[in-house]
Design a protein around this motif. Structure first.
Motif, PDB file in Angstrom:
ATOM      1  N   GLU A  55       1.712  11.638  -5.528  1.00  0.00           N
ATOM      2  CA  GLU A  55       2.244  12.237  -6.763  1.00  0.00           C
ATOM      3  C   GLU A  55       1.150  12.975  -7.512  1.00  0.00           C
ATOM      4  OE1 GLU A  55       3.877   9.001  -8.935  1.00  0.00           O
ATOM      5  OE2 GLU A  55       5.633   8.761  -7.620  1.00  0.00           O
ATOM      6  N   ARG A  56      -0.036  12.395  -7.555  1.00  0.00           N
ATOM      7  CA  ARG A  56      -1.149  13.050  -8.237  1.00  0.00           C
ATOM      8  C   ARG A  56      -1.548  14.330  -7.500  1.00  0.00           C
ATOM      9  NH1 ARG A  56      -4.204  11.008 -11.929  1.00  0.00           N
ATOM     10  NH2 ARG A  56      -6.182  11.682 -10.972  1.00  0.00           N
ATOM     11  N   ASP A  57      -1.543  14.296  -6.184  1.00  0.00           N
ATOM     12  CA  ASP A  57      -1.856  15.495  -5.407  1.00  0.00           C
ATOM     13  C   ASP A  57      -0.883  16.633  -5.737  1.00  0.00           C
ATOM     14  OD1 ASP A  57      -4.028  14.359  -4.191  1.00  0.00           O
ATOM     15  OD2 ASP A  57      -3.045  13.992  -2.267  1.00  0.00           O
ATOM     16  N   ARG A  58       0.397  16.299  -5.877  1.00  0.00           N
ATOM     17  CA  ARG A  58       1.418  17.328  -6.113  1.00  0.00           C
ATOM     18  C   ARG A  58       1.233  18.038  -7.454  1.00  0.00           C
ATOM     19  NH1 ARG A  58       4.833  13.688  -3.326  1.00  0.00           N
ATOM     20  NH2 ARG A  58       5.503  12.677  -5.269  1.00  0.00           N
ATOM     21  N   ILE A  59       0.650  17.345  -8.430  1.00  0.00           N
ATOM     22  CA  ILE A  59       0.454  17.973  -9.744  1.00  0.00           C
ATOM     23  C   ILE A  59      -0.962  18.513  -9.898  1.00  0.00           C
ATOM     24  CG2 ILE A  59       2.236  16.555 -10.828  1.00  0.00           C
ATOM     25  CD1 ILE A  59      -0.003  14.853 -12.076  1.00  0.00           C
ATOM     26  N   GLY A  60      -1.695  18.561  -8.788  1.00  0.00           N
ATOM     27  CA  GLY A  60      -3.018  19.147  -8.822  1.00  0.00           C
ATOM     28  C   GLY A  60      -4.145  18.198  -9.160  1.00  0.00           C
ATOM     29  N   ARG A  61      -3.848  16.928  -9.313  1.00  0.00           N
ATOM     30  CA  ARG A  61      -4.886  15.914  -9.572  1.00  0.00           C
ATOM     31  C   ARG A  61      -5.222  15.296  -8.214  1.00  0.00           C
ATOM     32  NH1 ARG A  61      -7.551  16.739 -13.612  1.00  0.00           N
ATOM     33  NH2 ARG A  61      -7.884  14.564 -14.271  1.00  0.00           N
ATOM     34  N   ARG A  62      -6.155  15.918  -7.503  1.00  0.00           N
ATOM     35  CA  ARG A  62      -6.380  15.605  -6.099  1.00  0.00           C
ATOM     36  C   ARG A  62      -7.403  14.479  -5.889  1.00  0.00           C
ATOM     37  NH1 ARG A  62      -3.866  18.767  -2.827  1.00  0.00           N
ATOM     38  NH2 ARG A  62      -5.239  18.237  -1.087  1.00  0.00           N
ATOM     39  N   PHE A  63      -7.623  13.684  -6.906  1.00  0.00           N
ATOM     40  CA  PHE A  63      -8.484  12.501  -6.771  1.00  0.00           C
ATOM     41  C   PHE A  63      -7.767  11.326  -7.406  1.00  0.00           C
ATOM     42  CE2 PHE A  63      -9.260  13.717 -11.088  1.00  0.00           C
ATOM     43  CZ  PHE A  63      -9.604  12.546 -11.752  1.00  0.00           C
ATOM     44  N   SER A  64      -8.169  10.136  -7.027  1.00  0.00           N
ATOM     45  CA  SER A  64      -7.556   8.926  -7.601  1.00  0.00           C
ATOM     46  C   SER A  64      -8.584   7.805  -7.657  1.00  0.00           C
ATOM     47  CB  SER A  64      -6.345   8.466  -6.772  1.00  0.00           C
ATOM     48  OG  SER A  64      -5.296   9.411  -6.837  1.00  0.00           O
ATOM     49  N   ILE A  65      -8.403   6.920  -8.630  1.00  0.00           N
ATOM     50  CA  ILE A  65      -9.232   5.724  -8.786  1.00  0.00           C
ATOM     51  C   ILE A  65      -8.345   4.503  -8.589  1.00  0.00           C
ATOM     52  CG2 ILE A  65     -10.729   4.394 -10.307  1.00  0.00           C
ATOM     53  CD1 ILE A  65     -11.960   7.052  -9.601  1.00  0.00           C
ATOM     54  N   VAL A  66      -8.706   3.666  -7.627  1.00  0.00           N
ATOM     55  CA  VAL A  66      -7.953   2.443  -7.337  1.00  0.00           C
ATOM     56  C   VAL A  66      -8.873   1.250  -7.572  1.00  0.00           C
ATOM     57  CG1 VAL A  66      -6.665   1.134  -5.601  1.00  0.00           C
ATOM     58  CG2 VAL A  66      -6.571   3.649  -5.609  1.00  0.00           C
ATOM     59  N   VAL A  67      -8.492   0.374  -8.488  1.00  0.00           N
ATOM     60  CA  VAL A  67      -9.271  -0.829  -8.792  1.00  0.00           C
ATOM     61  C   VAL A  67      -8.634  -2.015  -8.078  1.00  0.00           C
ATOM     62  CG1 VAL A  67     -10.148  -2.351 -10.599  1.00  0.00           C
ATOM     63  CG2 VAL A  67      -9.921   0.103 -11.038  1.00  0.00           C
ATOM     64  N   LEU A  99       0.808  -1.212   0.000  1.00  0.00           N
ATOM     65  CA  LEU A  99       0.000   0.000   0.000  1.00  0.00           C
ATOM     66  C   LEU A  99       0.844   1.267   0.000  1.00  0.00           C
ATOM     67  CD1 LEU A  99      -3.184  -0.407   2.231  1.00  0.00           C
ATOM     68  CD2 LEU A  99      -2.996  -0.169  -0.243  1.00  0.00           C
ATOM     69  N   THR A 100       2.092   1.182   0.467  1.00  0.00           N
ATOM     70  CA  THR A 100       2.969   2.349   0.423  1.00  0.00           C
ATOM     71  C   THR A 100       3.170   2.816  -1.007  1.00  0.00           C
ATOM     72  OG1 THR A 100       4.127   1.571   2.393  1.00  0.00           O
ATOM     73  CG2 THR A 100       5.238   3.236   1.068  1.00  0.00           C
ATOM     74  N   SER A 101       3.278   1.859  -1.929  1.00  0.00           N
ATOM     75  CA  SER A 101       3.446   2.188  -3.338  1.00  0.00           C
ATOM     76  C   SER A 101       2.207   2.889  -3.889  1.00  0.00           C
ATOM     77  CB  SER A 101       3.737   0.909  -4.136  1.00  0.00           C
ATOM     78  OG  SER A 101       3.800   1.183  -5.521  1.00  0.00           O
ATOM     79  N   VAL A 102       1.028   2.404  -3.489  1.00  0.00           N
ATOM     80  CA  VAL A 102      -0.219   3.030  -3.950  1.00  0.00           C
ATOM     81  C   VAL A 102      -0.356   4.429  -3.354  1.00  0.00           C
ATOM     82  CG1 VAL A 102      -2.725   2.805  -4.069  1.00  0.00           C
ATOM     83  CG2 VAL A 102      -1.292   0.756  -4.145  1.00  0.00           C
ATOM     84  N   ALA A 103      -0.034   4.576  -2.073  1.00  0.00           N
ATOM     85  CA  ALA A 103      -0.103   5.889  -1.421  1.00  0.00           C
ATOM     86  C   ALA A 103       0.853   6.872  -2.089  1.00  0.00           C
ATOM     87  CB  ALA A 103       0.221   5.748   0.059  1.00  0.00           C
ATOM     88  N   ARG A 104       2.009   6.377  -2.528  1.00  0.00           N
ATOM     89  CA  ARG A 104       2.974   7.237  -3.210  1.00  0.00           C
ATOM     90  C   ARG A 104       2.403   7.744  -4.528  1.00  0.00           C
ATOM     91  NH1 ARG A 104       6.785   3.649  -4.137  1.00  0.00           N
ATOM     92  NH2 ARG A 104       7.401   3.725  -1.937  1.00  0.00           N
ATOM     93  N   THR A 125      -2.722   6.225   5.558  1.00  0.00           N
ATOM     94  CA  THR A 125      -1.424   6.646   5.005  1.00  0.00           C
ATOM     95  C   THR A 125      -1.502   7.941   4.215  1.00  0.00           C
ATOM     96  OG1 THR A 125      -1.835   5.202   3.098  1.00  0.00           O
ATOM     97  CG2 THR A 125      -0.498   4.305   4.894  1.00  0.00           C
ATOM     98  N   THR A 126      -2.670   8.292   3.677  1.00  0.00           N
ATOM     99  CA  THR A 126      -2.775   9.504   2.854  1.00  0.00           C
ATOM    100  C   THR A 126      -3.532  10.628   3.540  1.00  0.00           C
ATOM    101  OG1 THR A 126      -4.868   8.872   1.770  1.00  0.00           O
ATOM    102  CG2 THR A 126      -2.801   8.057   0.783  1.00  0.00           C
ATOM    103  N   GLY A 127      -4.366  10.307   4.527  1.00  0.00           N
ATOM    104  CA  GLY A 127      -5.180  11.318   5.178  1.00  0.00           C
ATOM    105  C   GLY A 127      -6.311  11.841   4.315  1.00  0.00           C
ATOM    106  N   LYS A 128      -6.559  11.190   3.190  1.00  0.00           N
ATOM    107  CA  LYS A 128      -7.586  11.655   2.268  1.00  0.00           C
ATOM    108  C   LYS A 128      -8.931  10.998   2.556  1.00  0.00           C
ATOM    109  CE  LYS A 128      -6.639  12.499  -2.028  1.00  0.00           C
ATOM    110  NZ  LYS A 128      -6.640  13.977  -2.022  1.00  0.00           N
ATOM    111  N   ASP A 129      -9.971  11.557   1.956  1.00  0.00           N
ATOM    112  CA  ASP A 129     -11.313  10.972   2.017  1.00  0.00           C
ATOM    113  C   ASP A 129     -11.347   9.812   1.030  1.00  0.00           C
ATOM    114  OD1 ASP A 129     -13.983  10.395   2.249  1.00  0.00           O
ATOM    115  OD2 ASP A 129     -14.697  12.258   1.333  1.00  0.00           O
ATOM    116  N   VAL A 130     -11.459   8.601   1.544  1.00  0.00           N
ATOM    117  CA  VAL A 130     -11.419   7.393   0.711  1.00  0.00           C
ATOM    118  C   VAL A 130     -12.754   6.673   0.823  1.00  0.00           C
ATOM    119  CG1 VAL A 130     -10.188   5.263   0.172  1.00  0.00           C
ATOM    120  CG2 VAL A 130      -8.944   7.204   1.165  1.00  0.00           C
ATOM    121  N   ARG A 131     -13.358   6.392  -0.292  1.00  0.00           N
ATOM    122  CA  ARG A 131     -14.642   5.680  -0.321  1.00  0.00           C
ATOM    123  C   ARG A 131     -14.479   4.353  -1.064  1.00  0.00           C
ATOM    124  NH1 ARG A 131     -18.844   9.323   0.954  1.00  0.00           N
ATOM    125  NH2 ARG A 131     -17.863  10.945   2.231  1.00  0.00           N
TER     126      ARG A 131
END
Length: 370
Positions: free
Chosen positions: A231-243, A222-227, A282-288
């Motif tokens: 990375e997406r947050d740093r470039i302004g893409r503040r959402f992510s899709i994990v399958v 999961l550390t790799s996924v959190a990374r 690990t990310t502190g984000k809102d995860v659903r």
């Protein structure tokens, strides 16, 4: 290949295991092809329950399959015969005098009972159904298998019908989740079916440009996924899709299981929420979490699944007409051929780690959690 020269006058068709879009298309193609050869057709209710426990069906465990019965069913999901993933004749739950229930191999009895009514059987199903078909063949029943599973994990065939429909629906769901995830700066973890193979997760995830895809073939960290999310947050893409495939598991960990029904073993499930919990921490984000589950099994088959199912149904009848048995029809593009049942059931077809689709995902920057 096993062969038999006895003439065929009547055949039976069974559908076993989980349902999949395209089952009715196979039934229609097989019945019409058989009727055009002058054969009669019957369908076995609920896998093999119509033969082993006919008392369950007041109208009878065998259904006459006429041209009228199969008219207009090609596009329908489910199966007009019913199906079950319980009561395998290889280990049929049998009550004992002391009140206990023990598994008993009833395939010899099943082969005899079917053989009393028909000259051959077309068995439609996944790996478990093909193992049963192989056992029935060893007991002398003339059998041809048709590979069915949305998981696409049956060896010996390039594709199983139902898979493309499941991928299409999963992709549509992921497309929809992009917009709501972006609107709320959320991470959406989407769990999909597939058992111990990652074909659905990989295919739908890449088609929908997911940011991370976790499959059973690649134990994840999961550390790799959190990374990747950071990375997406740093470039302004503040959402992510994990399958997440239901059979995915962490490095050094185990598959996620949930309790089964009474008398049944545990089943895969819950990995999506476990991944979500880890990413929240690990990310502190809102995860659903979204679990697509059995939504992937239902609905109308896409055209390519219908076509493959129709090809398989007609090919199964041709195979019997050519006096072959103990085989499974299989897609070997551009042809439908057949392979021995023992070869078809020898191993599960996993996603090859060096396949072009995985490489495509890596080239696009998708994280596979490794």
């Amino acid at each position: 290949m096993a062969t038999s020269g006895n003439p065929i006058r009547r055949i039976a068709i069974s559908t076993g295991g989980g349902d999949a879009p395209g089952l009715n298309a196979v039934i229609r193609a097989a019945v019409v092809s058989a009727l055009n050869r002058g054969w009669e057709c019957v369908g076995i209710r609920d896998g093999y329950d119509g033969v082993l426990t006919p008392e369950r069906f007041p109208e009878g465990g065998l259904i006459p399959l006429t041209a009228d019965r199969v008219r207009g069913i090609t596009h329908l999901g489910g199966t007009i015969l019913g199906t079950t993933n319980k009561n395998s004749p290889l280990a049929f739950p049998t009550p004992q005098p002391d009140g206990s229930v023990v598994p008993v191999d009833r395939t010899a009895e099943l082969a005899e009972r079917i053989g009393e009514n028909v000259d051959a059987l077309i068995a439609i199903g996944g790996d478990g159904s093909m193992e049963i078909a192989h056992a029935l063949s060893r007991h002398g029943l003339r059998v041809v298998g048709v590979p069915k599973t949305i998981d696409n994990d049956l060896d010996g065939t390039v594709l199983t019908f139902g898979f493309l429909t499941a991928v299409a629906f999963a992709t549509e769901c992921l497309d929809r989740l992009h917009s709501t995830a972006e609107a709320h700066d959320r991470v959406m973890v989407v769990e999909v079916m597939g058992r111990y193979a990652g074909w659905i997760a990989m295919s739908a995830g890449i088609a929908a440009t997911a940011d991370a895809i976790l499959i059973p073939e690649i134990p994840f960290d999961l550390t790799s996924v959190a990374r990747k999310i950071a990375e997406r947050d740093r470039i302004g893409r503040r959402f992510s899709i994990v399958v997440v495939a239901e059979g995915a598991y962490p490095k050094g960990g185990e598959h996620s299981l949930v309790p089964g029904e009474p008398g049944r073993i545990e089943r895969l499930g819950g990995i999506g929420e476990k991944v979500a919990e880890g990413l929240r921490a690990t990310t502190g984000k809102d995860v659903r979490t979204v679990v697509l589950g059995h939504l992937l099994r239902g609905g109308t088959p896409v055209p390519m699944d219908r076509l493959l199912a129709l090809r398989f149904g007609a090919a199964a009848v041709r195979t019997l007409a050519e006096n072959h048995c103990g085989v499974m029809v299989a897609l070997d593009p551009p042809e439908v051929k057949y392979v021995p049942l023992d070869v078809a059931t020898r191993r599960m077809k996993a996603v090859p780690l060096d396949c072009d689709t995985i490489q495509t995902g890596r080239d696009m920057g998708i994280s596979f959690g490794d």
